[in-house]
Design a protein around this motif. Sequence first.
Motif, PDB file in Angstrom:
ATOM      1  N   HIS A 239       0.823  -1.219   0.000  1.00 13.57           N
ATOM      2  CA  HIS A 239       0.000   0.000   0.000  1.00 13.57           C
ATOM      3  C   HIS A 239       0.855   1.266   0.000  1.00 13.57           C
ATOM      4  O   HIS A 239       0.641   2.184  -0.795  1.00 13.57           O
ATOM      5  N   ASP A 240       1.838   1.325   0.911  1.00 14.60           N
ATOM      6  CA  ASP A 240       2.657   2.541   1.005  1.00 14.60           C
ATOM      7  C   ASP A 240       3.499   2.752  -0.246  1.00 14.60           C
ATOM      8  O   ASP A 240       3.733   3.891  -0.670  1.00 14.60           O
TER       9      ASP A 240
ATOM     10  N   ALA B 254       3.572   9.486   9.902  1.00  4.73           N
ATOM     11  CA  ALA B 254       2.915   8.201   9.658  1.00  4.73           C
ATOM     12  C   ALA B 254       1.585   8.134  10.410  1.00  4.73           C
ATOM     13  O   ALA B 254       0.584   7.639   9.881  1.00  4.73           O
ATOM     14  N   GLU B 255       1.559   8.636  11.630  1.00  6.25           N
ATOM     15  CA  GLU B 255       0.327   8.631  12.418  1.00  6.25           C
ATOM     16  C   GLU B 255      -0.711   9.565  11.792  1.00  6.25           C
ATOM     17  O   GLU B 255      -1.900   9.235  11.707  1.00  6.25           O
TER      18      GLU B 255
ATOM     19  N   ARG C  15      -0.834  10.408   8.627  1.00  8.29           N
ATOM     20  CA  ARG C  15      -1.241   9.803   7.365  1.00  8.29           C
ATOM     21  C   ARG C  15      -2.280   8.703   7.592  1.00  8.29           C
ATOM     22  O   ARG C  15      -3.269   8.599   6.861  1.00  8.29           O
ATOM     23  N   ARG C  16      -2.063   7.885   8.627  1.00  9.96           N
ATOM     24  CA  ARG C  16      -3.008   6.805   8.905  1.00  9.96           C
ATOM     25  C   ARG C  16      -4.389   7.361   9.250  1.00  9.96           C
ATOM     26  O   ARG C  16      -5.411   6.828   8.807  1.00  9.96           O
ATOM     27  N   ALA C  17      -4.423   8.420  10.050  1.00  9.33           N
ATOM     28  CA  ALA C  17      -5.713   9.001  10.431  1.00  9.33           C
ATOM     29  C   ALA C  17      -6.429   9.597   9.225  1.00  9.33           C
ATOM     30  O   ALA C  17      -7.653   9.483   9.095  1.00  9.33           O
TER      31      ALA C  17
ATOM     32  N   PHE D  50      -6.178   8.636   6.034  1.00  9.86           N
ATOM     33  CA  PHE D  50      -6.670   7.594   5.147  1.00  9.86           C
ATOM     34  C   PHE D  50      -7.782   6.759   5.794  1.00  9.86           C
ATOM     35  O   PHE D  50      -8.705   6.323   5.109  1.00  9.86           O
ATOM     36  N   ALA D  51      -7.685   6.555   7.117  1.00 11.82           N
ATOM     37  CA  ALA D  51      -8.687   5.738   7.797  1.00 11.82           C
ATOM     38  C   ALA D  51      -9.957   6.530   8.096  1.00 11.82           C
ATOM     39  O   ALA D  51     -10.999   5.945   8.378  1.00 11.82           O
TER      40      ALA D  51
ATOM     41  N   HIS E  21     -10.253   8.722  10.645  1.00 12.69           N
ATOM     42  CA  HIS E  21     -10.408   8.780  12.091  1.00 12.69           C
ATOM     43  C   HIS E  21      -9.999  10.146  12.623  1.00 12.69           C
ATOM     44  O   HIS E  21      -9.211  10.865  11.994  1.00 12.69           O
TER      45      HIS E  21
ATOM     46  N   GLU F 243      -3.550   8.768  16.325  1.00 13.52           N
ATOM     47  CA  GLU F 243      -4.788   8.425  15.626  1.00 13.52           C
ATOM     48  C   GLU F 243      -5.785   7.866  16.635  1.00 13.52           C
ATOM     49  O   GLU F 243      -5.456   6.976  17.422  1.00 13.52           O
TER      50      GLU F 243
END
Length: 328
Positions: A74-75, A148-149, A151-153, A155-156, A158, A211
């Motif tokens: 994915h990344d 990274a944190e 980015r995750r939030a 995309f998710a 959250h 996140e």
Amino acid sequence: MRADRLVSLVLLLRQHGRLSAAALARELEVSTRTVLRDIEALSAAGVPVYAERGRHGGFALLPGFQTELTGLNHDEALALLAAGSRRGAQAFGLGAALASAMRKVVDALPEGQRATAAGAVQRLLIDPETDLLARRQVAEEVPDAVVAEVRRAVFAGHKLRIRYAAVDQDPKWRTVDPVGLVTVRGQGYLLATRSGADRTYRLSRVSAAEELTEPAQRPDRVDLDRAWQERSTRFRTGGDQVTVLARVNPARRKELAGTALAVLAEEAEDADGGGWLRLEVTFQDPRHAEWALWRLATDAEALSPQWLRTSLRDRAAAIAARYGEPSA
């Protein structure tokens, strides 16, 4: 050429789900008859393409059909999508993923093309860190764990807690609804909302991020380009703007205009004035105005307001006094 077109046709159907023959013909810049022949060729080769009849019909791939490029994760795939700017991948913490993805892309090439591609890439330099005047363009650094944190939030979908230090303020924790990420000249920004109001956060000022599991309050779809333009307009038209009348050497005119919010008026001085230009420009705030004029040194002179002339004079006097003393 046809092989490339067949691959493009499959990718178009993968990305759009269903397209008519006319739409495919426009995308591929061929006739609809050619598209129909290509569809037949793909079906004969085992690619599960099927036709849907009716007003909103077209061609589509069977659900679940995938093409795979040497196991991109994915990344790595995300890094390639962000790689229109190498600095973009770096700003979003995807530099390592980009390098890994590019190695897989090279490995996926036919053996005869690898050496050619490696030699060609040595002939290309995109977005170097310095320009012809050796001025270094420094990209802001953000800890990988933080970006990274974030980015995750994003995309998710959250909510996100960030420890953010606004200009001239101590860092504070705040909870936001992340909308998207933007990079401009090596600087990364988080677009978000907070209590329903639009907010823009500079990633380099985020010292920690977490996140959350709670869903973010945001629309399912967003036009980031439009959102950025709207926020940029609000930024330029808000705040404690100041208007400055300045004389500037024509050779530095572009530099001054490039740092200002707007050029309101401009005229050339007569020959007795040395051919300089007189500009009326606006800046975001007093500090912005002082910085813009100071960096041009003797190639610019602020004529008004008086407080700006006084501030520049006092700063110059302090530096002159410092260098007038013998070095220790």
